[in-house]
Design a protein around this motif. Structure first.
Motif, PDB file in Angstrom:
ATOM      1  N   ILE C 112      -0.165  -4.896   0.848  1.00 23.88           N
ATOM      2  CA  ILE C 112      -1.039  -3.888   0.253  1.00 23.88           C
ATOM      3  C   ILE C 112      -1.573  -4.452  -1.061  1.00 23.88           C
ATOM      4  N   SER C 113      -2.579  -3.780  -1.601  1.00 26.25           N
ATOM      5  CA  SER C 113      -3.194  -4.300  -2.818  1.00 26.25           C
ATOM      6  C   SER C 113      -3.171  -3.249  -3.919  1.00 26.25           C
ATOM      7  N   ALA C 114      -3.332  -3.711  -5.127  1.00 27.69           N
ATOM      8  CA  ALA C 114      -3.467  -2.789  -6.254  1.00 27.69           C
ATOM      9  C   ALA C 114      -4.613  -1.815  -5.980  1.00 27.69           C
ATOM     10  N   LYS C 115      -5.665  -2.346  -5.356  1.00 25.35           N
ATOM     11  CA  LYS C 115      -6.827  -1.501  -5.070  1.00 25.35           C
ATOM     12  C   LYS C 115      -6.446  -0.325  -4.163  1.00 25.35           C
ATOM     13  N   SER C 116      -5.669  -0.605  -3.127  1.00 27.20           N
ATOM     14  CA  SER C 116      -5.312   0.475  -2.199  1.00 27.20           C
ATOM     15  C   SER C 116      -4.407   1.502  -2.876  1.00 27.20           C
ATOM     16  N   ILE C 117      -3.609   1.058  -3.817  1.00 27.24           N
ATOM     17  CA  ILE C 117      -2.769   2.004  -4.580  1.00 27.24           C
ATOM     18  C   ILE C 117      -3.663   2.910  -5.430  1.00 27.24           C
ATOM     19  N   TRP C 118      -4.651   2.294  -6.078  1.00 28.97           N
ATOM     20  CA  TRP C 118      -5.577   3.077  -6.899  1.00 28.97           C
ATOM     21  C   TRP C 118      -6.391   4.057  -6.061  1.00 28.97           C
ATOM     22  N   GLU C 119      -6.784   3.621  -4.886  1.00 31.00           N
ATOM     23  CA  GLU C 119      -7.550   4.532  -4.021  1.00 31.00           C
ATOM     24  C   GLU C 119      -6.721   5.761  -3.650  1.00 31.00           C
ATOM     25  N   TYR C 120      -5.445   5.512  -3.346  1.00 29.97           N
ATOM     26  CA  TYR C 120      -4.576   6.651  -3.017  1.00 29.97           C
ATOM     27  C   TYR C 120      -4.454   7.589  -4.217  1.00 29.97           C
ATOM     28  N   GLU C 121      -4.214   6.985  -5.354  1.00 33.61           N
ATOM     29  CA  GLU C 121      -4.036   7.774  -6.572  1.00 33.61           C
ATOM     30  C   GLU C 121      -5.301   8.568  -6.905  1.00 33.61           C
ATOM     31  N   ASP C 122      -6.444   7.916  -6.803  1.00 35.06           N
ATOM     32  CA  ASP C 122      -7.700   8.601  -7.134  1.00 35.06           C
ATOM     33  C   ASP C 122      -7.929   9.789  -6.211  1.00 35.06           C
ATOM     34  N   LYS C 123      -7.652   9.585  -4.923  1.00 39.58           N
ATOM     35  CA  LYS C 123      -7.839  10.673  -3.972  1.00 39.58           C
ATOM     36  C   LYS C 123      -6.858  11.813  -4.287  1.00 39.58           C
ATOM     37  N   PHE C 124      -5.644  11.436  -4.606  1.00 40.36           N
ATOM     38  CA  PHE C 124      -4.633  12.440  -4.939  1.00 40.36           C
ATOM     39  C   PHE C 124      -5.049  13.224  -6.181  1.00 40.36           C
ATOM     40  N   GLN C 125      -5.512  12.511  -7.190  1.00 43.59           N
ATOM     41  CA  GLN C 125      -5.880  13.191  -8.432  1.00 43.59           C
ATOM     42  C   GLN C 125      -7.130  14.052  -8.262  1.00 43.59           C
ATOM     43  N   SER C 126      -8.019  13.651  -7.338  1.00 43.76           N
ATOM     44  CA  SER C 126      -9.250  14.422  -7.177  1.00 43.76           C
ATOM     45  C   SER C 126      -9.004  15.723  -6.423  1.00 43.76           C
ATOM     46  N   ASP C 127      -7.842  15.845  -5.812  1.00 46.93           N
ATOM     47  CA  ASP C 127      -7.539  17.086  -5.092  1.00 46.93           C
ATOM     48  C   ASP C 127      -6.956  18.100  -6.071  1.00 46.93           C
ATOM     49  N   LEU C 128      -7.694  19.183  -6.257  1.00 45.01           N
ATOM     50  CA  LEU C 128      -7.257  20.183  -7.233  1.00 45.01           C
ATOM     51  C   LEU C 128      -5.980  20.879  -6.803  1.00 45.01           C
ATOM     52  N   ASN C 129      -5.698  20.817  -5.514  1.00 43.28           N
ATOM     53  CA  ASN C 129      -4.491  21.485  -5.014  1.00 43.28           C
ATOM     54  C   ASN C 129      -3.345  20.510  -4.812  1.00 43.28           C
ATOM     55  N   ASN C 130      -3.365  19.405  -5.521  1.00 43.60           N
ATOM     56  CA  ASN C 130      -2.364  18.389  -5.202  1.00 43.60           C
ATOM     57  C   ASN C 130      -0.928  18.783  -5.535  1.00 43.60           C
ATOM     58  N   GLU C 131      -0.757  19.890  -6.204  1.00 43.23           N
ATOM     59  CA  GLU C 131       0.615  20.375  -6.393  1.00 43.23           C
ATOM     60  C   GLU C 131       1.225  20.836  -5.056  1.00 43.23           C
ATOM     61  N   HIS C 132       0.397  20.937  -4.031  1.00 44.32           N
ATOM     62  CA  HIS C 132       0.898  21.281  -2.692  1.00 44.32           C
ATOM     63  C   HIS C 132       1.012  20.047  -1.799  1.00 44.32           C
ATOM     64  N   GLU C 133       0.880  18.877  -2.399  1.00 48.39           N
ATOM     65  CA  GLU C 133       1.003  17.633  -1.655  1.00 48.39           C
ATOM     66  C   GLU C 133       2.129  16.793  -2.237  1.00 48.39           C
ATOM     67  N   VAL C 134       2.477  15.737  -1.515  1.00 44.09           N
ATOM     68  CA  VAL C 134       3.504  14.831  -2.006  1.00 44.09           C
ATOM     69  C   VAL C 134       2.872  13.896  -3.033  1.00 44.09           C
ATOM     70  N   ALA C 135       3.450  13.857  -4.212  1.00 42.35           N
ATOM     71  CA  ALA C 135       2.924  12.988  -5.269  1.00 42.35           C
ATOM     72  C   ALA C 135       3.491  11.583  -5.110  1.00 42.35           C
ATOM     73  N   PRO C 136       2.649  10.559  -5.242  1.00 42.10           N
ATOM     74  CA  PRO C 136       3.202   9.207  -5.213  1.00 42.10           C
ATOM     75  C   PRO C 136       4.086   8.979  -6.428  1.00 42.10           C
ATOM     76  N   GLY C 137       5.249   8.391  -6.206  1.00 40.27           N
ATOM     77  CA  GLY C 137       6.177   8.176  -7.317  1.00 40.27           C
ATOM     78  C   GLY C 137       6.670   6.746  -7.405  1.00 40.27           C
ATOM     79  N   MET C 138       6.415   5.983  -6.347  1.00 39.07           N
ATOM     80  CA  MET C 138       6.975   4.626  -6.277  1.00 39.07           C
ATOM     81  C   MET C 138       6.105   3.808  -5.344  1.00 39.07           C
ATOM     82  N   VAL C 139       6.028   2.517  -5.621  1.00 35.25           N
ATOM     83  CA  VAL C 139       5.396   1.588  -4.689  1.00 35.25           C
ATOM     84  C   VAL C 139       6.489   0.698  -4.103  1.00 35.25           C
ATOM     85  N   TYR C 140       6.483   0.598  -2.782  1.00 33.52           N
ATOM     86  CA  TYR C 140       7.427  -0.282  -2.080  1.00 33.52           C
ATOM     87  C   TYR C 140       6.653  -1.442  -1.488  1.00 33.52           C
TER      88      TYR C 140
END
Lengths: 341, 341, 341, 341
Positions: C112-140
């Protein structure tokens, strides 16, 4: 049939029903982010004297206990509680399902003491292999207890001191807190509770709300993202405002205390009648639960006219039963019960 | 410094080491699907008189207890165990982490009785609200117990009868089973254990294996896909043949019993010396654990020359300590210990 | 039958066996508190250039991943991983059994790449309801990956930067780390790994140890009481010194690197022969795993003489298979394989 | 401000409020054991044509999904679902917190197909090491889907056939079932759903109830002690009659279908207006959710007057938004919305 079987068999205080009716077709934001919940949170913070407290509204008692305990404890920790504590006995193993052991302490009149906490801690620390045991991480007490008894302010302060010195989180389950706060014998105010506990609950289900419990984290930041955690644990309500509006109503003009007082007053009258009629009482308690000890014959006789709770059979064969009053119990029903007794 | 601190401080019986050396560069199939594990399974089935038994090799004791209990119980069930049972006290809450409550029964000499199981069941059944409590689903006993004592065949049969009548799964933790089976006072053979238990373990870690425990489901089918379940619970070893080869060696020519007998014989000699020298014994037990009661001064004095286990401090201030022998304990070390005593 | 099926089908490097034999009847302290484990910890700290690192020895790969992930993540968090990551596919749901969602990212060559991590994060942050989703907490990530490929130092640094900026813990699974560190194409040293990861593992099971993985927390204090937590999760070994001694031996005189180099050299020879003979390669990777693409007929033919791994069937019907070498693979076997190819 | 943001922002249908008021001071048995819940169960059984079905009333959608899935699956199993399924995306990891992996299938218009289930199964079965993977144990679909689309009766039957042949439990999440059943394009009746699913839900929260979901096990006995299990998972309500009374009212005189039809009719009118005005629609669906595709400027403009849901940003920069109607949406509001559009 008279019913004194528990304190959650009526719906909601009429004011709450009125407010639910009034707002029924408003389009209200979900998940507790609405204005009514916001208002309720502020009123609770004010009542607690804790402007920074975090307040959440959860679905019910077991959900709340499981969610709070699981969110506060670390994986290697368990929760200390009276062996008669609600989490020890009547939550179907929800705490363990959440991954944590309930470390039971012997109770007296439903209460544990700072001393018993220290004894547990000392024994734990004296074991050189305690890394292979469950470490105590939290103390759970209920106010009033499952036996209707009350911790005095002095007792609570002692428990707080033990928690501070040992490094334990103190959680007070106030599923029936209204019946403590409105009791003449009580000397621990809501502000005291908020000063003493790290996290505590203000019971709605048993104290006049339609449903729900308020969870108060007295110092902000103890559990980040508690909101999401409540969802994971099944404690979040989509229409959160039903709970929020309940508490907003109850914490307006002291309604919570006013209506709960009724339970104590009706219970006192029953207690007096029991004394007068020579009944033995299992544990004397000043709030809305009364525990007469009766012969099986008497129990059977009573059950023809009254629905009550069964607690246990004593060694002498007699039974401990429970009469429970609520915010909605009428003096008319109490008089009928006394007649039967 | 002499060491009588536990029975897993040596490596593996020399025969096992030899076999590990011999097969070291063979390319062996992983995850217990190898020929040595297969052979070991067959030898264990034969020794148990259960040709259809399912046999698995798991990493260690806590892993095994947690995996077996969690895989057998339904979500609403807990496991009955002595309050001194290993799962109650020394597994760091692994059973609860797995979602299940340990329902403790009072023990006598480390043992529980059919009677105490029935008492629990009767109390549970008499509670009309028991759908809000944890239902007993399994009985856990250890043979020998954590105090080195043994269930007699008659006691085991009574417990089995209670389990049958109530509908409970019987699990026997045999982490030290070799020390029971090789004990002169024991009257429950391996075949008896296999007849009586639904599932039991044959301890390797404490009984001469490099590592690992054998789990025996005496009736096939109790837990479908137990293999995958062991992986989920952390109890599977990639190089499963290390455990398989250990058990294959131990179950060849009765090696398991032969080497375990040594622990009992060396323990017997220590026990005799304690009696002769007037030591009090906390719980008299015939296997490889001995529990003298000594003053703190004596305990301190002993600890200068011997490493032993600490159990608890009695009300009179004296301490219960533990000497533990193993398959590898030498008579030379025993003689030195006796001299010190 | 030749065997190139995996890298954990041999026992332990002979030096380790010798040391196990030598110490077999010493009475060694359990649970990793022994001197050999202590020495191994120090050698690993030195090799990592992290004198303060916390080092633990755990039973196996799945146990380690599950324990580390579960102990680091908060309840509301999940772990980001390649959809081909070991935790995503081959751990039987152990991570989810531990309560956490694996949030999969598309991989390229197993990475995986730093870019794909950022894409996930950006999508997660853009969702106003993300408190109802699983938050990324770690990269494996795994080094080398499940496809034998390597992250370059530059790629690792970019991923680290993403983790820092987003606030994610970086965990590097080094189950085959020896095959990365001893690879000529690798430019990320052990010290680099220790500088970049918050927590990483040094694989033993697949790299010459009898069993076990070393877990290195590069900054102390990330997970208090990790020791007890390993027990709860089934990752602790009673005879912890077996793992400790393995690592003590492997980290003496660079043995770990020396013996792992053999796997890469033998793999390189096979790879060369495949190219020469016109085989297609699925993913080109420089370490000890090789992925030829063959027709079903060829696969069947090969399987008469060689045991290999099966990966997947491509859309054109051809099969991706895997040859895997290890620290113990002989050139003799490689020559035989090449002859067959 | 107009609100078309979701379908759970109003309280309860007036009939339900009336009934809650009427019974408010009756003393009603708790935990769903009351007469109203009993009556509701019977009406639901009749409507489903399943006199033996087990019916339970649970608190909310996420609780229900988590409890049903966790209670049905074995430890080694996961649940197949569309990658847009509610359990895959918007339950904050509750399913994984309950120990199970969501095995995602590609969706088309929010739906999965029997074919995609078979493809997953075939791939799983073709992997010789699948004992190290999560086994599919259940199929989860929602009717209508998260995108408002409907499975046809033929599609449902095909999925059922796949489940039968593979051995999977079929669970249909009917959080918005009323909007399917009252939709003209729908050809799968409640009785069909009950014939096809092993377990399904009838949504209350989003379909006119005060709160709660009905869970219907169409064949009794699938999950023994489901009642207790709901408590463990946080899905039980002390005042269960609030939910029971809601469903008793909704299943009297077809009220459930009648009031849900309004949502479809109001949505149809909005959809027509969107077509007329040249809006693109992301996924065409016949129930109460509508997904226009708009430019960011248009989205911003709309948000000044209407509260709507945000779904995702497309590659071309345009945004998919959602208008959601409910049982309580008025034509007046719809007309205002159309004017704005």
């Amino acid at each position: 049939m008279l019913k004194f079987v528990n304190d959650y068999c009526e719906g909601a205080h009429q004011e709450i029903l009125n407010n639910l009716q009034k707002t029924n077709l408003e389009k209200i934001t979900g998940y507790g982010l609405d204005v009514y919940s916001g208002s309720a949170r502020n009123k609770i913070r004010a009542a607690c004297g804790k402007p920074d407290a975090e307040v959440y509204f959860l679905v019910g008692g077991t959900q709340t206990n499981e969610t709070v305990i699981s969110s506060v404890l670390k994986q290697y920790q368990g929760v200390l509680a009276a062996d008669t504590g609600h989490i020890s006995t009547h939550e179907a193993g929800a705490i363990e399902h959440g991954g944590h052991k309930v470390l039971t302490l012997e109770q007296k009149n439903g209460k544990i003491s700072a001393k018993s906490i220290w004894e547990y801690e000392d024994k734990f620390q004296s074991d050189l292999n305690n890394e292979h045991e469950v470490a105590p991480g939290m103390v759970y007490i209920s106010q009033p207890t499952e036996y209707g008894t009350l911790y005095s302010l002095a007792e609570l302060k002692e428990i707080r001191r033990a928690c501070d010195e040992i490094g334990l989180v103190l959680y007070i389950d106030g599923a029936r807190l209204g019946y403590a706060l409105s009791c003449d014998e009580n000397d621990a105010s809501l502000k005291d509770i908020a000063d003493i506990a790290d996290v505590f609950t203000i019971g709605g289900t048993k104290c006049g709300a339609m449903l729900g419990e308020a969870v108060v984290f007295t110092k902000p930041g103890l559990v980040p993202h508690f909101y999401t955690i409540t969802k994971i644990h099944g404690a979040m309500l989509a229409k959160g405002w039903i709970i929020g509006l309940s508490f907003d109503t109850l914490f307006t003009d002291d309604l919570y205390i006013k209506i709960c007082r009724n339970a104590n007053e009706t219970a006192a009258k029953i207690r007096e009648a029991l004394f007068t009629n020579g009944y033995d009482i299992y544990i004397d308690s000043p709030t809305n639960q009364i525990f007469p000890v009766v012969t099986p014959e008497k129990a059977a006789e009573l059950s023809e006219n009254v629905e009550y709770g069964f607690m246990e059979t004593l060694d002498d064969g007699r039974q401990v039963i429970r009469f429970c009053t609520s915010w909605a119990t009428t003096m008319e029903d109490v008089d009928k019960l006394i007649e039967i007794l």
